[in-house]
Design a protein around this motif. Sequence first.
Motif, PDB file in Angstrom:
ATOM      1  N   THR A 259      38.366  45.856  35.589  1.00 30.51           N
ATOM      2  CA  THR A 259      38.436  44.391  35.604  1.00 30.51           C
ATOM      3  C   THR A 259      39.472  43.900  34.600  1.00 30.51           C
ATOM      4  OG1 THR A 259      36.130  44.244  36.304  1.00 30.51           O
ATOM      5  CG2 THR A 259      37.099  42.261  35.334  1.00 30.51           C
TER       6      THR A 259
ATOM      7  N   GLU B 161      40.803  32.772  36.871  1.00 27.48           N
ATOM      8  CA  GLU B 161      39.755  33.730  37.184  1.00 27.48           C
ATOM      9  C   GLU B 161      38.468  32.975  37.463  1.00 27.48           C
ATOM     10  OE1 GLU B 161      37.335  36.939  34.556  1.00 27.48           O
ATOM     11  OE2 GLU B 161      39.525  37.134  34.529  1.00 27.48           O
TER      12      GLU B 161
ATOM     13  N   ALA C  79      32.864  35.411  41.441  1.00 22.59           N
ATOM     14  CA  ALA C  79      32.741  35.294  42.892  1.00 22.59           C
ATOM     15  C   ALA C  79      31.281  35.498  43.303  1.00 22.59           C
ATOM     16  CB  ALA C  79      33.637  36.327  43.571  1.00 22.59           C
TER      17      ALA C  79
ATOM     18  N   THR D 140      34.483  39.630  40.590  1.00 24.02           N
ATOM     19  CA  THR D 140      35.374  38.645  39.979  1.00 24.02           C
ATOM     20  C   THR D 140      36.573  38.453  40.886  1.00 24.02           C
ATOM     21  OG1 THR D 140      34.703  39.428  37.799  1.00 24.02           O
ATOM     22  CG2 THR D 140      36.739  38.160  37.901  1.00 24.02           C
ATOM     23  N   ARG D 141      37.014  37.213  40.993  1.00 19.65           N
ATOM     24  CA  ARG D 141      38.191  36.956  41.818  1.00 19.65           C
ATOM     25  C   ARG D 141      39.223  36.171  41.029  1.00 19.65           C
ATOM     26  NH1 ARG D 141      35.884  32.653  46.242  1.00 19.65           N
ATOM     27  NH2 ARG D 141      35.254  31.038  44.785  1.00 19.65           N
ATOM     28  N   TRP D 142      40.471  36.290  41.484  1.00 19.53           N
ATOM     29  CA  TRP D 142      41.584  35.547  40.901  1.00 19.53           C
ATOM     30  C   TRP D 142      42.185  34.693  41.997  1.00 19.53           C
ATOM     31  CZ3 TRP D 142      40.159  40.430  39.622  1.00 19.53           C
ATOM     32  CH2 TRP D 142      39.808  40.609  38.281  1.00 19.53           C
TER      33      TRP D 142
ATOM     34  N   THR E 107      42.025  32.594  47.029  1.00 19.63           N
ATOM     35  CA  THR E 107      41.807  33.901  46.409  1.00 19.63           C
ATOM     36  C   THR E 107      42.901  34.866  46.845  1.00 19.63           C
ATOM     37  OG1 THR E 107      39.426  33.557  46.374  1.00 19.63           O
ATOM     38  CG2 THR E 107      40.206  35.837  46.196  1.00 19.63           C
TER      39      THR E 107
ATOM     40  N   HIS F  70      40.318  40.208  44.426  1.00 22.05           N
ATOM     41  CA  HIS F  70      38.883  40.153  44.190  1.00 22.05           C
ATOM     42  C   HIS F  70      38.415  41.575  43.928  1.00 22.05           C
ATOM     43  CE1 HIS F  70      34.729  38.979  46.123  1.00 22.05           C
ATOM     44  NE2 HIS F  70      34.605  39.442  44.894  1.00 22.05           N
TER      45      HIS F  70
ATOM     46  N   LEU G 286      35.250  44.129  43.234  1.00 20.63           N
ATOM     47  CA  LEU G 286      33.819  44.235  43.460  1.00 20.63           C
ATOM     48  C   LEU G 286      33.455  45.686  43.694  1.00 20.63           C
ATOM     49  CD1 LEU G 286      32.978  43.241  47.111  1.00 20.63           C
ATOM     50  CD2 LEU G 286      35.315  43.328  46.290  1.00 20.63           C
TER      51      LEU G 286
ATOM     52  N   SER H 212      40.157  43.723  46.561  1.00 19.63           N
ATOM     53  CA  SER H 212      40.635  43.186  47.832  1.00 19.63           C
ATOM     54  C   SER H 212      41.914  42.410  47.574  1.00 19.63           C
ATOM     55  CB  SER H 212      39.585  42.287  48.481  1.00 19.63           C
ATOM     56  OG  SER H 212      39.505  41.046  47.834  1.00 19.63           O
TER      57      SER H 212
END
Length: 134
Positions: A17, A32, A35, A39-41, A47, A50, A52, A66
């Motif tokens: 991360t 940031e 999600a 965590t997503r940006w 987005t 992401h 996960l 992703s």
Amino acid sequence: MAGRQRRYTDDVPDDATDRLRAMCLALPETHEQRAWVGTRWMVRKRTFAHVLGIEFDGDASVAVVSFRSEGEELEVLRRSGHPYLDLGWGRDAMGIVLEDADWSEVAELVTESFCIMAPKMLVALVDRPLDETP
């Protein structure tokens, strides 16, 4: 991994991360956000990356980022197999398993994803390799 039962988790190593955070927040006007899992940006409200965890058929969770892809690159990634996977959400969403990934490739994929999702004025601020097509 196609056709296998998936369960999404927050099981992502902190160092993964942190590395993604540094890559993503270096891009213009990104932020940031926590999600639905992971965590997503985002750039504006879109987005572009992401991270996960994904469990396949009850096996141990793997950390996946992703990203968005398009055109020929998307088709190549879909056919490439591990460590790439078609996430099955969105027409252009792909993932890469981080434990087997080349981090320079991850940086390139995340940057390209940003460029797909960002407004053109922000894309113009990003250092990208020159297009080598004649």
